[in-house]
Design an enzyme around this catalytic site. Structure first.
Site, PDB file in Angstrom:
ATOM      1  N   HIS A 151     -37.187  82.131  51.739  1.00 25.06           N
ATOM      2  CA  HIS A 151     -37.573  80.776  51.312  1.00 25.06           C
ATOM      3  C   HIS A 151     -39.091  80.616  51.244  1.00 25.06           C
ATOM      4  CE1 HIS A 151     -33.361  79.525  51.976  1.00 25.06           C
ATOM      5  NE2 HIS A 151     -33.452  80.234  53.094  1.00 25.06           N
ATOM      6  N   GLU A 186     -49.914  88.528  35.764  1.00 26.33           N
ATOM      7  CA  GLU A 186     -49.455  87.283  35.150  1.00 26.33           C
ATOM      8  C   GLU A 186     -48.911  87.525  33.749  1.00 26.33           C
ATOM      9  OE1 GLU A 186     -52.604  84.384  37.528  1.00 26.33           O
ATOM     10  OE2 GLU A 186     -52.941  84.859  35.411  1.00 26.33           O
ATOM     11  N   LYS A 205     -64.366  83.970  40.631  1.00 25.02           N
ATOM     12  CA  LYS A 205     -62.938  84.245  40.409  1.00 25.02           C
ATOM     13  C   LYS A 205     -62.646  85.719  40.126  1.00 25.02           C
ATOM     14  CE  LYS A 205     -59.982  81.730  40.059  1.00 25.02           C
ATOM     15  NZ  LYS A 205     -59.614  80.968  38.851  1.00 25.02           N
ATOM     16  N   SER A 256     -63.531  84.571  35.398  1.00 27.56           N
ATOM     17  CA  SER A 256     -63.455  83.247  34.777  1.00 27.56           C
ATOM     18  C   SER A 256     -64.685  83.018  33.915  1.00 27.56           C
ATOM     19  CB  SER A 256     -63.375  82.173  35.867  1.00 27.56           C
ATOM     20  OG  SER A 256     -63.643  80.890  35.341  1.00 27.56           O
TER      21      SER A 256
END
Length: 458
Positions: free
Chosen positions: A156, A290, A283, A277
């Site tokens: 979970h 992704e 970043k 970024s």
């Protein structure tokens, strides 16, 4: 331009109609398979004395020339000739003269295109299986290096129990192993030749389908000519297997994205598999993970698109089936891009053992150890569960963990507890004691790694 099938027609379609119906924009990917299928067909026609020796030699010579031109990128395809089959037949006639028109004796574009796709998919599936093996090797290498690295296991998305990080990684090895086995098993249905089935009912020429299949390296032929030209189950099965594989990659990608976040800091991805970024200098984004997670959707879409295309089709061939190729090509391209990217991402990632150790030392993931400890001393597990839960609640109220709870308070909860409980609660002890088959115990992880290495060596 007169079409190779245009004798019955008195009127030509407008160019935009031809362009809508043409498939050469994408089925040119089948150029090598189409030439190889034609070479096998011509050899068979010669062996069966349907073509003379001179005709056979001339056509084979012309096809070999086209093969060399195709490899060099020297063929200019035309939408006027619709597809890869008619383009190549036109090239052949231009190359060797009217005898090139005998190439199509005893076959149809229906069995021709089906043959091409069987050949294409057989070759690509073998390549995908090799890529999966390389990816598995990267997983095994990382798991082998981190058998005794302890990390929080989650259910979970909540910390559940301490586990070996190597054990967690090996979960994906076994997922990939099933993916590989499904693809290997599917080759039985891919490795079948439709060549010689004709448009749908075979041919009046005395061909030898088994001989042509042998030239192409197929294990056998379709026993029914209608099934041979109308079957696309082998593509649906591939797309289904590919969807399962991409689902597994997507799950792994999701974990890598979480692990590389500042909140987890469990791993750091190599710069080669990350991006920055345009506005935020600090970043380091896990873009490759992704992208793979995102590309899973397009592979699912290709599966559902073909299933929907096929669901209402009467036998045998219908033009709708032209829609079987682009999704197959796209899925192959997606897999052949995703697998080596993921392999490199896992092989080069840095595992932050310090962050993992800190996380597993500052939680209640050892609570099950206390419950099992009491159960092993004779307390019914449900009662042990209740005692442990109350102790956890006490710790939460006071702002510390089970390992910090004084022994007298432990004993007040249950006289079965003694001073060795603190050793039991250590994350390393908790992991090492879980030695049931397939468990996270260090020896069990070593056993499954040996099994994995044996499979890879096979």
């Amino acid at each position: 331009m007169t079409k190779l099938w245009g004798g019955r027609f008195q009127k030509s379609a407008e160019q935009w109609v031809d362009e809508f119906g043409a498939s050469i924009g994408f089925d040119q990917k089948l150029v090598m398979e189409d030439i190889e299928g034609s070479q096998a067909h011509v050899k068979m026609l010669g062996a069966c004395a349907i073509l003379t020796e001179d005709e056979t030699a001339s056509i084979l010579s012309g096809l070999e020339t086209l093969k060399q031109k195709a490899a060099a990128g020297d063929l200019e395809y035309s939408t006027a000739n619709e597809d890869i089959h008619l383009n190549l037949e036109k090239f052949l006639i231009d190359e060797i003269g009217p005898v090139g028109g005998k190439l199509h004796t005893g076959r149809s574009r229906n069995d021709q295109v089906a043959t091409d796709m069987h050949l294409y998919l057989k070759n690509r599936v073998l390549e995908i299986i090799e890529e999966i093996s390389r990816f598995q090797q990267a997983v095994v290498s990382q798991a082998d290096a981190h058998i005794e690295t302890i990390v929080s296991g989650y259910t979970h998305l909540q910390r559940a129990q301490p586990i070996s990080f190597g054990h967690h990684l090996m979960t994906y090895f076994w997922m990939l192993q099933r993916d590989k086995e499904r693809l290997q098993e599917s080759l039985k249905r891919i490795d079948v030749s439709p060549l010689g089935a004709g448009a749908m009912s075979g041919t009046t020429f005395p061909i030898d389908r088994e001989l042509a299949a042998g030239y192409l390296g197929f294990a056998g032929i379709y026993p029914n000519s209608i099934d041979a030209v109308s079957d696309r189950d082998f593509i649906v099965e591939f797309l289904s297997n590919a969807s399962m594989l991409m689902m597994h990659l997507s799950r792994f990608a999701e974990e890598i994205i979480l692990w590389s976040s500042e909140e987890f800091r469990f791993v750091e991805l190599d710069d080669a598999f990350s991006t920055g970024s345009s506005i935020m200098p600090q970043k380091k984004n896990p873009d490759m993970a992704e992208l793979i997670r995102g590309k899973t959707g397009r592979v699912y879409g290709n599966l559902f698109a073909l299933l929907t295309t096929l669901k209402g089709l009467p036998l045998a061939y219908n033009k709708d089936m032209q829609e079987d190729k682009e999704g197959m090509f796209d899925t192959v391209h997606t897999l052949m891009g995703s697998l080596p990217i993921f392999e490199g991402m896992v092989r080069t990632m840095t595992v932050r053992t310090d962050s993992m150790e800190k996380a597993v030392s500052s939680d209640f993931s050892n609570a099950t150890e206390l419950a099992d400890y009491l159960a092993a001393k004779g307390m019914p597990f449900r009662e042990a569960h209740d005692v442990t839960g109350k102790l956890v609640f006490t710790c939460i109220q006071r702002g510390y963990y089970l390992k910090d709870l004084p022994l007298d308070e432990m004993k007040a909860a249950s006289p079965l507890i003694d001073e060795n409980i603190y050793e039991t609660l250590k994350p390393r002890t908790a992991v090492d004691r879980r030695n049931s088959s397939g468990g996270t115990g260090f020896n069990q992880v070593r056993i499954q790694l040996e099994q994995a290495k044996k499979l890879l060596n096979e």
